[in-house]
Write a protein that holds these residues in place. Structure first.
Motif, PDB file in Angstrom:
ATOM      1  N   VAL A 154      -4.397  18.854  -3.603  1.00 22.93           N
ATOM      2  CA  VAL A 154      -3.150  18.481  -4.281  1.00 22.93           C
ATOM      3  C   VAL A 154      -3.544  17.674  -5.512  1.00 22.93           C
ATOM      4  CG1 VAL A 154      -0.946  17.269  -4.132  1.00 22.93           C
ATOM      5  CG2 VAL A 154      -1.884  18.396  -2.104  1.00 22.93           C
ATOM      6  N   PRO A 155      -3.509  18.288  -6.713  1.00 27.95           N
ATOM      7  CA  PRO A 155      -3.897  17.552  -7.923  1.00 27.95           C
ATOM      8  C   PRO A 155      -2.750  16.680  -8.445  1.00 27.95           C
ATOM      9  CG  PRO A 155      -3.395  19.813  -8.478  1.00 27.95           C
ATOM     10  CD  PRO A 155      -3.167  19.683  -6.989  1.00 27.95           C
ATOM     11  N   GLY A 156      -2.976  16.112  -9.631  1.00 24.86           N
ATOM     12  CA  GLY A 156      -1.932  15.331 -10.286  1.00 24.86           C
ATOM     13  C   GLY A 156      -2.305  13.880 -10.481  1.00 24.86           C
ATOM     14  N   HIS A 157      -2.575  13.487 -11.739  1.00 23.82           N
ATOM     15  CA  HIS A 157      -2.930  12.093 -12.039  1.00 23.82           C
ATOM     16  C   HIS A 157      -2.071  11.536 -13.184  1.00 23.82           C
ATOM     17  CE1 HIS A 157      -5.670  14.626 -14.495  1.00 23.82           C
ATOM     18  NE2 HIS A 157      -5.366  13.733 -15.453  1.00 23.82           N
ATOM     19  N   GLU A 158      -0.847  12.035 -13.303  1.00 25.97           N
ATOM     20  CA  GLU A 158       0.127  11.448 -14.230  1.00 25.97           C
ATOM     21  C   GLU A 158       1.391  11.159 -13.424  1.00 25.97           C
ATOM     22  OE1 GLU A 158      -1.267  13.367 -18.507  1.00 25.97           O
ATOM     23  OE2 GLU A 158       0.621  14.046 -17.624  1.00 25.97           O
ATOM     24  N   ILE A 159       1.236  10.223 -12.487  1.00 30.14           N
ATOM     25  CA  ILE A 159       2.217   9.985 -11.432  1.00 30.14           C
ATOM     26  C   ILE A 159       3.183   8.871 -11.825  1.00 30.14           C
ATOM     27  CG2 ILE A 159       2.508   9.338  -9.007  1.00 30.14           C
ATOM     28  CD1 ILE A 159      -0.521  10.186  -8.688  1.00 30.14           C
ATOM     29  N   ALA A 160       4.465   9.101 -11.613  1.00 32.62           N
ATOM     30  CA  ALA A 160       5.480   8.065 -11.805  1.00 32.62           C
ATOM     31  C   ALA A 160       6.460   8.126 -10.637  1.00 32.62           C
ATOM     32  CB  ALA A 160       6.224   8.262 -13.124  1.00 32.62           C
ATOM     33  N   GLY A 161       6.750   6.972 -10.052  1.00 34.19           N
ATOM     34  CA  GLY A 161       7.668   6.924  -8.926  1.00 34.19           C
ATOM     35  C   GLY A 161       8.010   5.499  -8.565  1.00 34.19           C
ATOM     36  N   HIS A 162       8.307   5.279  -7.294  1.00 38.82           N
ATOM     37  CA  HIS A 162       8.619   3.926  -6.842  1.00 38.82           C
ATOM     38  C   HIS A 162       7.985   3.694  -5.477  1.00 38.82           C
ATOM     39  CE1 HIS A 162      11.894   6.587  -5.454  1.00 38.82           C
ATOM     40  NE2 HIS A 162      11.931   5.822  -4.389  1.00 38.82           N
ATOM     41  N   ILE A 163       7.652   2.443  -5.205  1.00 37.97           N
ATOM     42  CA  ILE A 163       6.988   2.106  -3.947  1.00 37.97           C
ATOM     43  C   ILE A 163       7.961   2.302  -2.796  1.00 37.97           C
ATOM     44  CG2 ILE A 163       5.917   0.266  -2.599  1.00 37.97           C
ATOM     45  CD1 ILE A 163       4.838  -0.897  -5.203  1.00 37.97           C
ATOM     46  N   ASP A 164       7.493   3.051  -1.805  1.00 32.67           N
ATOM     47  CA  ASP A 164       8.319   3.409  -0.649  1.00 32.67           C
ATOM     48  C   ASP A 164       7.938   2.594   0.586  1.00 32.67           C
ATOM     49  OD1 ASP A 164      10.316   5.070   0.534  1.00 32.67           O
ATOM     50  OD2 ASP A 164       8.744   6.309   1.411  1.00 32.67           O
ATOM     51  N   GLU A 165       6.655   2.229   0.665  1.00 33.76           N
ATOM     52  CA  GLU A 165       6.180   1.438   1.810  1.00 33.76           C
ATOM     53  C   GLU A 165       4.920   0.699   1.416  1.00 33.76           C
ATOM     54  OE1 GLU A 165       4.763   1.938   6.497  1.00 33.76           O
ATOM     55  OE2 GLU A 165       5.689   3.644   5.453  1.00 33.76           O
ATOM     56  N   LEU A 166       4.767  -0.512   1.929  1.00 33.02           N
ATOM     57  CA  LEU A 166       3.595  -1.339   1.671  1.00 33.02           C
ATOM     58  C   LEU A 166       2.650  -1.292   2.864  1.00 33.02           C
ATOM     59  CD1 LEU A 166       5.416  -4.538   0.327  1.00 33.02           C
ATOM     60  CD2 LEU A 166       4.389  -2.728  -1.046  1.00 33.02           C
ATOM     61  N   GLY A 167       1.352  -1.182   2.591  1.00 35.85           N
ATOM     62  CA  GLY A 167       0.363  -1.277   3.648  1.00 35.85           C
ATOM     63  C   GLY A 167       0.084  -2.722   4.003  1.00 35.85           C
ATOM     64  N   GLU A 168      -0.588  -2.926   5.108  1.00 38.90           N
ATOM     65  CA  GLU A 168      -0.920  -4.269   5.574  1.00 38.90           C
ATOM     66  C   GLU A 168      -1.792  -4.987   4.533  1.00 38.90           C
ATOM     67  OE1 GLU A 168      -3.388  -6.382   9.251  1.00 38.90           O
ATOM     68  OE2 GLU A 168      -2.978  -4.225   9.266  1.00 38.90           O
ATOM     69  N   GLY A 169      -1.488  -6.237   4.290  1.00 35.52           N
ATOM     70  CA  GLY A 169      -2.294  -7.033   3.375  1.00 35.52           C
ATOM     71  C   GLY A 169      -2.101  -6.709   1.914  1.00 35.52           C
ATOM     72  N   THR A 170      -1.012  -6.009   1.593  1.00 29.35           N
ATOM     73  CA  THR A 170      -0.753  -5.661   0.200  1.00 29.35           C
ATOM     74  C   THR A 170      -0.416  -6.906  -0.609  1.00 29.35           C
ATOM     75  OG1 THR A 170       0.081  -3.494   0.851  1.00 29.35           O
ATOM     76  CG2 THR A 170       0.662  -4.249  -1.342  1.00 29.35           C
ATOM     77  N   ASP A 171      -0.932  -6.954  -1.829  1.00 28.17           N
ATOM     78  CA  ASP A 171      -0.638  -8.054  -2.759  1.00 28.17           C
ATOM     79  C   ASP A 171       0.874  -8.289  -2.811  1.00 28.17           C
ATOM     80  OD1 ASP A 171      -0.179  -9.634  -5.016  1.00 28.17           O
ATOM     81  OD2 ASP A 171      -1.809  -8.714  -6.148  1.00 28.17           O
ATOM     82  N   LEU A 172       1.276  -9.544  -2.634  1.00 26.50           N
ATOM     83  CA  LEU A 172       2.700  -9.876  -2.570  1.00 26.50           C
ATOM     84  C   LEU A 172       3.425  -9.674  -3.899  1.00 26.50           C
ATOM     85  CD1 LEU A 172       2.601 -13.097  -0.344  1.00 26.50           C
ATOM     86  CD2 LEU A 172       3.178 -10.750   0.327  1.00 26.50           C
ATOM     87  N   SER A 173       2.686  -9.399  -4.968  1.00 27.50           N
ATOM     88  CA  SER A 173       3.345  -9.140  -6.248  1.00 27.50           C
ATOM     89  C   SER A 173       4.019  -7.771  -6.270  1.00 27.50           C
ATOM     90  CB  SER A 173       2.338  -9.229  -7.399  1.00 27.50           C
ATOM     91  OG  SER A 173       1.344  -8.224  -7.283  1.00 27.50           O
ATOM     92  N   TRP A 174       3.713  -6.944  -5.274  1.00 26.36           N
ATOM     93  CA  TRP A 174       4.325  -5.611  -5.180  1.00 26.36           C
ATOM     94  C   TRP A 174       5.361  -5.592  -4.081  1.00 26.36           C
ATOM     95  CZ3 TRP A 174       3.325  -2.939  -9.306  1.00 26.36           C
ATOM     96  CH2 TRP A 174       2.097  -3.101  -9.958  1.00 26.36           C
ATOM     97  N   GLN A 175       6.483  -4.936  -4.361  1.00 29.10           N
ATOM     98  CA  GLN A 175       7.582  -4.863  -3.396  1.00 29.10           C
ATOM     99  C   GLN A 175       8.094  -3.437  -3.301  1.00 29.10           C
ATOM    100  OE1 GLN A 175       8.506  -7.524  -1.583  1.00 29.10           O
ATOM    101  NE2 GLN A 175       7.017  -8.814  -2.659  1.00 29.10           N
ATOM    102  N   VAL A 176       8.677  -3.107  -2.149  1.00 30.40           N
ATOM    103  CA  VAL A 176       9.324  -1.807  -1.993  1.00 30.40           C
ATOM    104  C   VAL A 176      10.400  -1.657  -3.067  1.00 30.40           C
ATOM    105  CG1 VAL A 176      10.821  -0.418  -0.501  1.00 30.40           C
ATOM    106  CG2 VAL A 176       8.826  -1.593   0.458  1.00 30.40           C
TER     107      VAL A 176
END
Length: 340
Positions: free
Chosen positions: A60-82
């Motif tokens: 599955v190629p594609g490196h010009e990705i734009a979207g929104h965060i759907d879920e955070l993994g454990e220990g994710t930097d708190l500056s990022w939010q769903v």
């Protein structure tokens, strides 16, 4: 949702097919992105055709990705939010332990994680990406514009801003296609006296519409080098055209200590002799994309100056047709897959 759609290639150089996959959970330090749009870059063909080591299928190629965060993994930097709107480009994360990473030069990481190569890319409704790959998308940018800016945009923007040219200097952009049309827009917005170089006199008006102050037809009787020297010589040439002969033809058009910044990919060697470089102190430099912060800077600059890529949007279901159109050279100028 328990499943998501992805456009994958089952074997090297094969057609794209739409498949259903189980929705993955992000691991530590990663997020799941709900993809809104993903641009199609010519370098995707290097993965689809298995021209690079370590490519695995199904792909599955594609490196010009734009979207929104759907879920955070454990220990994710708190500056990022769903819900945060994010883009991921060629820079899909770094290893953090090789010598370039330890020196802070993450874009030349020896284990660079390119989406579609290191992990599944953005030709899909969902992507798992490490947090160091994330760039915030400004509110002013649509996802369909942000995606191409994460690769084509940052490569041209960074190539210019890291060159030796300063506002008022003569700067030329070779090629006004998928990369070059953005390069001309950025060069003009940065305050450079901007020259667009392309094949044919019919592109002159388009180049001026992009913001070029001068246009050089590379098929004219006057050589590209002579045309650049008649303007005083270029402080920098941003070579976006994937043609080594065309790139070589610009070298004699550089001013003393001028710089050739190469971002167009061609397997053929450049025909440049040491004598062309030594006496006038000219520089040739390859430029590789940019980090997530560089992508963020590119998008912020684009939003501020009203710069947008020229795109054609196509539903994810038509990924194969869109990819083939990109390969044919008929795209004007970036094909963008949408999931809405």
């Amino acid at each position: 949702m328990s499943t998501y759609r992805a456009a994958q290639v089952a074997a090297a150089s094969g057609p794209f097919e739409i498949v259903q996959r189980e929705v993955p959970r992000p691991g530590p330090g990663h997020v799941r992105i709900a993809v809104d749009a993903c641009g199609i870059c010519h370098s995707d063909s290097a993965f689809v055709d298995a021209l690079l080591p370590g490519v695995r299928f199904p792909l599955v190629p594609g490196h010009e990705i734009a979207g929104h965060i759907d879920e955070l993994g454990e220990g994710t930097d708190l500056s990022w939010q769903v819900g945060d709107r994010v883009a991921v480009g060629w820079f899909g994360g770094s290893c953090g332990h090789c010598t370039p990473c330890r020196q802070g030069d993450f874009i030349v990481c020896q284990n660079l994680k390119v989406p579609g190569w290191a992990y599944d890319g953005g030709f899909a409704e969902a992507v798992i990406a490490p947090t160091d790959a994330l760039a915030r998308i400004p509110d002013a940018l649509a996802a369909t514009d942000a995606g191409p800016l994460a690769c084509a945009g940052v490569t041209t923007y960074n190539g210019l801003r890291r060159s030796s040219a300063r506002p008022g200097d003569l700067v030329a952009v070779l090629g006004i296609g998928g990369l070059g049309h953005l390069g001309v827009k950025y060069a003009a917005a940065m305050g450079f006296e901007t020259v667009a170089i392309a094949r044919g006199s019919d592109k002159a008006d388009f180049a001026k519409q992009l913001g070029a102050h001068h246009y050089i037809d590379s098929t004219a009787d006057t050589t590209v080098a002579d045309a650049l020297q008649s303007l005083g010589g270029a402080k920098a040439v941003l070579a976006t055209a994937a043609n080594s002969d065309a790139i070589t033809a610009t070298v004699e058009g550089l001013a003393p200590r001028g710089e050739l910044v190469v971002i167009g990919v061609d397997a053929e060697p450049l025909g440049i002799s040491p004598n062309q470089l030594l006496m006038s102190g000219k520089i040739i430099r390859g430029h590789p994309s940019g980090t997530a912060q560089d992508v963020q800077d590119t998008m912020a600059f684009s939003a501020l100056h009203g710069i947008r890529p020229m795109i054609e949007t196509v539903p994810l279901d038509q990924a194969d047709e869109a990819y083939r159109k990109m390969l044919s050279g008929a795209a004007r100028f970036r094909m963008v897959l949408t999931t809405g």
